[in-house]
Motif scaffolding. Structure first.
Motif, short mmCIF file in Angstrom:
data_model
loop_
_atom_site.label_atom_id
_atom_site.label_comp_id
_atom_site.label_asym_id
_atom_site.label_seq_id
_atom_site.Cartn_x
_atom_site.Cartn_y
_atom_site.Cartn_z
N ALA A 198 5.39 -15.30 -19.10
CA ALA A 198 4.98 -14.76 -20.40
C ALA A 198 4.01 -15.74 -21.05
N GLU A 219 4.24 -17.45 -23.66
CA GLU A 219 4.90 -18.67 -24.13
C GLU A 219 5.15 -19.67 -23.01
N ARG A 271 9.82 -9.63 -22.51
CA ARG A 271 10.38 -8.29 -22.34
C ARG A 271 9.66 -7.46 -21.29
N SER A 273 4.86 -11.05 -23.38
CA SER A 273 6.19 -11.44 -23.83
C SER A 273 7.19 -11.29 -22.69
#
Length: 164
Positions: free
Chosen positions: A146, A148, A118, A116
């Protein structure tokens, strides 16, 4: 000719970290034109030799080949997957074998992959300090990808390409 060595700290096969390294290496090679040679080192393939080298205190086998390539490079591209808010242990063990004097002043582009967005802080809180300790010149822009960023339907691959 400029010699760039790209170090892939990814452990999987296939590896999103290797995909990131490939894309960065291609972009750097294109940017430098015909005057650059980019060599990619997969630490996964040298894992046993890296572990043996850590226990003996000096690099041998495939670990020695990797260390020699890194120390003699004009510049580095390095990338690791994020594990527990840092780079992989294999990545750290490999760079523990590298001579600090050989890294002094060497330009390094850092990258990382994770599940992710983060986890992107690993670049500034773990990787940048490691290469600063090695007295390398860490380029200001780092590249994080990430999960995604790889999704073909999300449209984020263009964003990743732009960052590269």
């Amino acid at each position: 000719m400029t010699r760039v060595v790209a170090v892939n700290g990814g452990l999987g096969d296939p590896s999103s970290t290797r995909l990131l390294v490939d894309r960065i290496a291609e972009a750097v090679g294109a940017r430098l034109g015909g005057g650059a040679k980019v060599e990619i080192i997969d630490l996964r393939e040298a894992a046993v030799d890296i572990a043996r080298s850590m226990t003996t205190g000096f690099a041998s086998g495939a670990a020695r080949d990797g260390v020699d390539a890194v120390e003699s490079a004009d510049a580095l591209i390095v990338a690791s997957p994020v594990f527990n808010a840092s780079y992989s242990g294999l990545f750290k063990s490999f760079f523990d074998l590298v001579d600090v004097e050989a890294m002094a002043g060497k330009p390094v582009l850092i990258g990382a992959t994770g599940g992710s967005p983060r986890h992107s802080m690993v670049l500034d809180h773990a990787m940048r300090p490691l290469f600063s300790y090695l007295r390398s010149v860490v380029v200001p822009t780092a590249i994080y990808a990430a999960a995604e960023d790889w999704a073909p339907t999300s449209g984020d691959t263009a964003t990743l390409s732009g960052r590269i």
